[in-house]
Design a protein around this motif. Structure first.
Motif, mmCIF file in Angstrom:
data_model
loop_
_atom_site.group_PDB
_atom_site.id
_atom_site.type_symbol
_atom_site.label_atom_id
_atom_site.label_comp_id
_atom_site.label_asym_id
_atom_site.label_seq_id
_atom_site.Cartn_x
_atom_site.Cartn_y
_atom_site.Cartn_z
ATOM 1 N N GLY A 77 0.803 -1.215 0.000
ATOM 2 C CA GLY A 77 0.000 0.000 0.000
ATOM 3 C C GLY A 77 0.833 1.259 0.000
ATOM 4 O O GLY A 77 1.978 1.267 0.447
ATOM 5 N N ASP A 78 0.248 2.331 -0.516
ATOM 6 C CA ASP A 78 0.878 3.648 -0.510
ATOM 7 C C ASP A 78 -0.189 4.680 -0.848
ATOM 8 O O ASP A 78 -1.343 4.336 -1.129
ATOM 9 C CB ASP A 78 2.043 3.716 -1.506
ATOM 10 C CG ASP A 78 2.958 4.915 -1.264
ATOM 11 O OD1 ASP A 78 2.806 5.594 -0.224
ATOM 12 O OD2 ASP A 78 3.832 5.189 -2.102
ATOM 13 N N SER A 79 0.209 5.949 -0.837
ATOM 14 C CA SER A 79 -0.710 7.045 -1.152
ATOM 15 C C SER A 79 -0.052 7.960 -2.174
ATOM 16 O O SER A 79 0.615 8.927 -1.818
ATOM 17 C CB SER A 79 -1.043 7.828 0.123
ATOM 18 O OG SER A 79 -1.909 8.906 -0.148
ATOM 19 N N PRO A 80 -0.223 7.670 -3.468
ATOM 20 C CA PRO A 80 0.435 8.459 -4.508
ATOM 21 C C PRO A 80 -0.139 9.877 -4.621
ATOM 22 O O PRO A 80 -1.209 10.184 -4.075
ATOM 23 C CB PRO A 80 0.148 7.670 -5.792
ATOM 24 C CG PRO A 80 -0.347 6.344 -5.347
ATOM 25 C CD PRO A 80 -0.991 6.554 -4.014
ATOM 26 N N ALA A 81 0.563 10.712 -5.352
ATOM 27 C CA ALA A 81 0.104 12.074 -5.620
ATOM 28 C C ALA A 81 -0.782 12.085 -6.858
ATOM 29 O O ALA A 81 -0.425 11.520 -7.886
ATOM 30 C CB ALA A 81 1.297 12.999 -5.830
ATOM 31 N N ARG A 82 -1.965 12.686 -6.739
ATOM 32 C CA ARG A 82 -2.855 13.011 -7.849
ATOM 33 C C ARG A 82 -3.580 11.832 -8.487
ATOM 34 O O ARG A 82 -4.549 12.030 -9.194
ATOM 35 C CB ARG A 82 -2.106 13.771 -8.961
ATOM 36 C CG ARG A 82 -1.607 15.122 -8.588
ATOM 37 C CD ARG A 82 -2.675 16.027 -8.055
ATOM 38 N NE ARG A 82 -3.859 16.076 -8.903
ATOM 39 C CZ ARG A 82 -5.059 16.417 -8.481
ATOM 40 N NH1 ARG A 82 -5.257 16.685 -7.202
ATOM 41 N NH2 ARG A 82 -6.083 16.461 -9.306
ATOM 42 N N CYS A 334 4.998 21.255 -6.854
ATOM 43 C CA CYS A 334 4.729 21.400 -8.291
ATOM 44 C C CYS A 334 5.789 20.699 -9.129
ATOM 45 O O CYS A 334 5.490 20.007 -10.106
ATOM 46 C CB CYS A 334 4.640 22.884 -8.661
ATOM 47 S SG CYS A 334 6.069 23.882 -8.170
ATOM 48 N N HIS A 335 7.046 20.857 -8.738
ATOM 49 C CA HIS A 335 8.146 20.202 -9.453
ATOM 50 C C HIS A 335 8.094 18.692 -9.254
ATOM 51 O O HIS A 335 8.348 17.919 -10.181
ATOM 52 C CB HIS A 335 9.478 20.759 -8.954
ATOM 53 C CG HIS A 335 10.665 20.051 -9.490
ATOM 54 N ND1 HIS A 335 11.329 19.071 -8.781
ATOM 55 C CD2 HIS A 335 11.319 20.150 -10.676
ATOM 56 C CE1 HIS A 335 12.335 18.624 -9.498
ATOM 57 N NE2 HIS A 335 12.351 19.246 -10.645
ATOM 58 N N GLU A 336 7.751 18.286 -8.052
ATOM 59 C CA GLU A 336 7.736 16.866 -7.706
ATOM 60 C C GLU A 336 6.732 16.079 -8.531
ATOM 61 O O GLU A 336 7.014 14.947 -8.946
ATOM 62 C CB GLU A 336 7.407 16.718 -6.215
ATOM 63 C CG GLU A 336 7.306 15.297 -5.714
ATOM 64 C CD GLU A 336 7.028 15.239 -4.232
ATOM 65 O OE1 GLU A 336 6.303 14.321 -3.809
ATOM 66 O OE2 GLU A 336 7.526 16.095 -3.486
ATOM 67 N N ILE A 337 5.567 16.674 -8.805
ATOM 68 C CA ILE A 337 4.515 15.899 -9.455
ATOM 69 C C ILE A 337 4.400 16.189 -10.956
ATOM 70 O O ILE A 337 3.577 15.573 -11.626
ATOM 71 C CB ILE A 337 3.157 16.115 -8.753
ATOM 72 C CG1 ILE A 337 2.758 17.586 -8.715
ATOM 73 C CG2 ILE A 337 3.192 15.548 -7.337
ATOM 74 C CD1 ILE A 337 2.050 18.097 -9.896
#
Length: 351
Positions: A77-82, A334-337
């Motif tokens: 399991g994990d919680s991704p961005a977007r 913003c850069h990360e995603i």
């Protein structure tokens, strides 16, 4: 004394035997029969395995098979961005591993409020599967990070906080020092039973998703996530004094004494992000001169609006390709995603 096992592993095809060797070196002989073992990879976003953004699926497979053979009830399991967990895991090759091994892939969309007994930040919302697991196995990726400078074991645990609640932490802990202190508090509470670092391939420069792909050729394991991060920083010649996350872990006696075991990989140098951390220590007015701010590269931008939607302070307007620097807190989410590396770093007088 803690042990950190660091082993040469130039290819993923042989990572299972290297991880098994590392577990032997750590004397990791716990009886896990019937226990819930949650594997927490770095599943930042929907990126393919060859991008070196996410934990490689062969690492997930290797660890899952080891614990399954020991009789554990394994989940991932994990919680991704977007994007959803399943969408990110499908692109990253992890969903197919879970399907082949018949282990559940769980969402981290059910937060539970917890209050810590110690630390600077004591109120967290943590995904229920993390709290209900008997053992949390932290499967980190060796990368750099535009905000924390490095992302090894400790930073990977930030994914135990569900979804949009991560944005709230960027708003609450606005600079590198405060954010790093929050990560230390969280990691001290979660205390994963085991951390395994995927360093077969990694990323440096402007990580964690748009940096330079590198080939360290290692896997590393430890029961103590702080010891592992410290040892990896030493191996890659990262100065602890320049990275608050590493420096504070030492100052707060979280690292402890440890010995490195394994086959002694050759030390290398990790190129850190070009974001400027000097501003963290200086007076507020210096921030505009020494800190690098994000800027939208119009030629690369595909107007997916990921940056606009995830900015914790609402500073981005893609319609005008504009960032409101009176709001910007330089969290670099913003850069990360950004999937196209369309966020670049500039000092204010060059914007």
């Amino acid at each position: 004394m803690n042990r950190v096992a660091i082993l040469s592993s130039p290819e993923y095809a042989k990572c299972r035997e290297k991880i098994a060797e590392g577990l032997d070196l750590l004397n990791f002989n716990e009886d896990v029969r019937g226990k819930k073992v949650l594997l927490k990879p770095n599943l930042l976003s929907a990126r393919t395995p060859d991008s070196s953004v996410t934990t490689h699926p062969e690492i997930v497979r290797a660890v899952a098979e080891i614990f399954l053979r020991r009789g554990a009830k394994v989940s991932v399991g994990d919680s991704p961005a977007r994007v959803s967990t399943i969408a990110a895991a499908r692109v990253a090759g992890i969903e197919s591993v879970c399907r082949e091994l018949e282990i559940p892939l769980v969402d981290f969309d059910d937060p539970v409020s917890v209050v810590l007994e110690e630390g600077t930040y004591r109120n967290f919302e943590i995904a229920r599967p993390v709290l209900e697991a008997d053992l949390v196995v932290n499967l980190a990726k060796l990368k750099t990070h535009s905000l924390t400078l490095v992302t090894f074991g400790v930073k990977n645990l930030f994914g135990c906080i569900p979804g949009a609640r991560k944005q709230g932490w960027h708003f609450r802990a606005r600079n590198m020092i405060d954010f790093s202190r929050m990560l230390l508090d969280l990691a001290r509470y979660l205390k994963p039973s085991l951390t395994i670092l995927d360093g077969v391939e990694g990323m440096d420069g402007n990580g964690p998703s748009n940096g330079r792909k590198i080939y360290p050729g290692i896997v590393a394991l430890s029961r103590n996530v702080f010891s592992l991060d410290d040892a990896i920083a030493e191996l890659f010649q990262v100065k602890h004094s320049k990275v608050p996350l590493l420096r504070m872990a030492r100052e707060e006696n979280l690292v402890g004494e440890y010995e490195i075991v394994g086959d002694a990989p050759v030390p290398s140098r990790l190129v850190l992000p070009e974001t400027n951390y000097i501003a963290v220590y200086g007076a507020g007015f210096l921030r505009h001169f020494v800190t690098k701010f994000p800027k939208i590269d119009k030629k690369k931008c595909i107007e997916c609006r990921n940056c606009e939607r995830t900015c914790p302070v609402g500073a981005i307007d893609i319609n005008r390709f504009r960032i409101d620097y009176s709001k910007c807190i330089t969290c670099y989410v913003c850069h990360e995603i950004c999937p196209e590396n369309a966020i670049v770093f500039k000092r204010r007088f060059n914007i």
